[in-house]
Design a protein around this motif. Structure first.
Motif, short mmCIF file in Angstrom:
data_model
loop_
_atom_site.label_atom_id
_atom_site.label_comp_id
_atom_site.label_asym_id
_atom_site.label_seq_id
_atom_site.Cartn_x
_atom_site.Cartn_y
_atom_site.Cartn_z
N ASN A 2 40.88 36.73 39.22
CA ASN A 2 39.63 37.30 39.69
C ASN A 2 38.59 36.19 39.71
N TYR A 5 32.13 38.08 41.37
CA TYR A 5 31.48 39.10 42.18
C TYR A 5 30.81 38.51 43.41
N GLU A 6 30.63 39.35 44.41
CA GLU A 6 29.84 38.95 45.57
C GLU A 6 28.38 38.85 45.14
N LYS A 14 38.86 40.64 52.90
CA LYS A 14 40.27 40.83 52.50
C LYS A 14 41.22 39.95 53.29
N ARG A 43 39.61 40.58 47.54
CA ARG A 43 39.14 41.97 47.59
C ARG A 43 37.68 42.04 47.16
N ASP A 44 37.03 43.17 47.46
CA ASP A 44 35.62 43.34 47.11
C ASP A 44 35.33 43.19 45.62
N ASN A 45 36.32 43.48 44.79
CA ASN A 45 36.12 43.37 43.34
C ASN A 45 36.38 41.96 42.81
N GLY A 46 36.64 40.99 43.69
CA GLY A 46 36.86 39.60 43.29
C GLY A 46 38.30 39.24 43.03
N GLU A 47 39.21 40.21 43.15
CA GLU A 47 40.63 39.94 42.92
C GLU A 47 41.21 39.17 44.12
N LYS A 49 43.85 38.23 46.54
CA LYS A 49 45.10 38.80 47.01
C LYS A 49 45.86 37.80 47.86
#
Length: 65
Positions: A2, A5-6, A14, A43-47, A49
């Motif tokens: 992760n 954050y944005e 994504k 992803r939006d949560n910072g993960e 992918k």
């Protein structure tokens, strides 16, 4: 993994299927802050992918400049 954050200067997308939205976002960020970072494959949560990009996608991105 992760990466956080944005924020007003960091944007996550994504995949390159969101290329148009990414370009609009980074243009807005740069107009307001004169600096910024756009990440694809996050992803939006910072993960993170990740993503695989084929030759056709690379050509498509190059042709949009």
């Amino acid at each position: 993994m992760n990466i956080g954050y944005e924020s007003e200067t960091i944007e996550f997308k994504k995949s390159t299927s969101e290329l148009k939205e990414g370009i609009i976002s980074i243009a807005s960020i740069l107009n307001k802050h004169n600096k910024g970072t756009l990440y694809f494959g996050v992803r939006d949560n910072g993960e993170v992918k990740g993503q695989e990009i084929g030759k056709e996608t690379q050509r498509d991105i190059q042709d949009r400049h």
